[in-house]
Design a protein around this motif. Structure first.
Motif, PDB file in Angstrom:
ATOM      1  N   TYR A  21       0.809  -1.214  -0.078  1.00 59.03           N
ATOM      2  CA  TYR A  21      -0.046   0.083  -0.007  1.00 59.03           C
ATOM      3  C   TYR A  21       0.785   1.348  -0.037  1.00 59.03           C
ATOM      4  O   TYR A  21       1.836   1.169   0.929  1.00 59.03           O
ATOM      5  CB  TYR A  21      -0.988  -0.072   1.323  1.00 59.03           C
ATOM      6  N   PHE A  22       0.316   2.347  -0.602  1.00 57.16           N
ATOM      7  CA  PHE A  22       1.068   3.659  -0.833  1.00 57.16           C
ATOM      8  C   PHE A  22       0.047   4.741  -0.366  1.00 57.16           C
ATOM      9  O   PHE A  22      -1.400   4.408  -0.966  1.00 57.16           O
ATOM     10  CB  PHE A  22       1.679   3.795  -1.998  1.00 57.16           C
ATOM     11  N   SER A  23       0.385   5.584   0.059  1.00 58.27           N
ATOM     12  CA  SER A  23      -0.585   7.021   0.216  1.00 58.27           C
ATOM     13  C   SER A  23       0.377   8.141   0.059  1.00 58.27           C
ATOM     14  O   SER A  23       1.332   8.411   0.628  1.00 58.27           O
ATOM     15  CB  SER A  23      -1.267   6.912   1.682  1.00 58.27           C
ATOM     16  N   GLY A  24      -0.475   8.986  -0.378  1.00 57.85           N
ATOM     17  CA  GLY A  24       0.096  10.415  -0.825  1.00 57.85           C
ATOM     18  C   GLY A  24      -0.122  11.185  -2.027  1.00 57.85           C
ATOM     19  O   GLY A  24      -0.959  10.475  -2.626  1.00 57.85           O
ATOM     20  N   PRO A  25       0.508  12.156  -2.495  1.00 53.97           N
ATOM     21  CA  PRO A  25      -0.036  12.850  -3.543  1.00 53.97           C
ATOM     22  C   PRO A  25       0.369  11.999  -4.856  1.00 53.97           C
ATOM     23  O   PRO A  25       1.630  11.805  -5.055  1.00 53.97           O
ATOM     24  CB  PRO A  25       0.486  14.169  -3.293  1.00 53.97           C
ATOM     25  N   LEU A  26      -0.459  12.030  -5.852  1.00 61.96           N
ATOM     26  CA  LEU A  26      -0.049  11.529  -7.229  1.00 61.96           C
ATOM     27  C   LEU A  26       0.598  12.510  -8.046  1.00 61.96           C
ATOM     28  O   LEU A  26      -0.147  13.694  -8.446  1.00 61.96           O
ATOM     29  CB  LEU A  26      -1.533  10.869  -7.765  1.00 61.96           C
ATOM     30  N   LEU A  27       1.752  12.559  -8.343  1.00 60.95           N
ATOM     31  CA  LEU A  27       2.785  13.399  -9.179  1.00 60.95           C
ATOM     32  C   LEU A  27       2.459  13.546 -10.513  1.00 60.95           C
ATOM     33  O   LEU A  27       2.482  14.577 -11.126  1.00 60.95           O
ATOM     34  CB  LEU A  27       3.858  13.211  -8.744  1.00 60.95           C
ATOM     35  N   GLU A  28       2.153  12.176 -10.818  1.00 63.19           N
ATOM     36  CA  GLU A  28       2.041  12.207 -12.404  1.00 63.19           C
ATOM     37  C   GLU A  28       1.588  10.663 -12.697  1.00 63.19           C
ATOM     38  O   GLU A  28       1.887   9.704 -11.956  1.00 63.19           O
ATOM     39  CB  GLU A  28       3.314  12.243 -13.103  1.00 63.19           C
ATOM     40  N   ASP A  29       0.706  10.721 -13.692  1.00 66.41           N
ATOM     41  CA  ASP A  29       0.380   9.342 -14.215  1.00 66.41           C
ATOM     42  C   ASP A  29       0.824   9.359 -15.905  1.00 66.41           C
ATOM     43  O   ASP A  29       0.633  10.143 -16.412  1.00 66.41           O
ATOM     44  CB  ASP A  29      -1.099   9.068 -14.176  1.00 66.41           C
TER      45      ASP A  29
END
Length: 226
Positions: A21-29
């Motif tokens: 699992y990861f949590s945080g702001p999505l910087l780019e897709d």
């Protein structure tokens, strides 16, 4: 616009294969990769989309203002971030990778071939990693040296010469050698490699007690020579 574009700059929870699992702001897709900032460790993770089981926008994500644009280490100017481009940019950098099992691997990526890459680790030395099984790659800051070693004692970071193009050909070259598949988590994947059947993609391995094992190359994630 993809369904992920609207989440860029927002906080998300991500579940990967293997209950990671990861949590945080999505910087780019990108077309086949996500870039997320794990704020607890101030680290950037590059995650191949194929291993993402679920993306959950945090409940108030729509109310959170977009974050300031943040550069990430393997971004190239005027390029869309993709999984393969990340691997190419990662060459020569000290990184953490995760493939399977309970532990991550730390070292330097040197060469990217058709379906595998070469990784140098102070612990395992040279490891060959099947690209399709890589779950994430995380770059360390440039001033960090593995295990606080002296720079001179870090494994060589130059690419081996005359590498085969595919993981199957790589394994065929190890015929007659002792090999360790999948980091040795399973004793049935450690032994002498007798050959690789080109038709079935099965590797013939003899383990410590002389028992014969047939292993499907499509499911083998890493290999190194002990």
């Amino acid at each position: 616009m993809s369904c992920l574009d609207e989440l860029t700059g927002k906080y998300v929870d991500i579940e990967l294969s293997g209950h990671k699992y990861f949590s945080g702001p999505l910087l780019e897709d990108g077309p086949d990769i996500l870039v997320i900032h794990q704020e607890q460790t101030d680290s950037v993770y590059y995650i191949p989309l194929v291993h993402v089981q679920r993306i959950n926008p945090i409940s108030d994500a729509n109310e959170v203002a977009s974050l300031p644009a943040r550069d990430h280490p393997f971004r190239a100017d005027n390029e869309t971030t993709s999984f393969r481009k990340v691997l190419m940019h990662a060459r020569g950098h000290f990184v953490e990778i995760y493939v399977s099992g309970k532990t991550t691997i730390h070292g330097y990526l040197t060469s990217v071939m058709n379906d595998y890459f070469v990784f140098h680790s102070p612990v395992y030395k040279t490891i060959f990693v099947n690209i399709e099984h890589l779950k994430w790659i995380m770059p360390y800051p440039d001033n960090v040296i593995p295990y606080a070693l002296d720079a001179e004692s870090v494994p060589h970071r130059t690419a081996p010469t005359s590498l085969p193009r595919t993981f199957k050909e790589l394994c065929k070259r190890q015929t007659g050698n002792m090999v360790v598949f999948d980091m040795g988590d399973d004793p049935n994947k450690i032994g002498q490699l007798k050959g690789v059947d080109p038709d079935t993609n099965m590797a013939e391995l003899y383990t410590a007690n002389g028992a014969k094992q047939l292993l499907n190359l499509h499911h083998l994630k890493t290999v190194y020579l002990p």
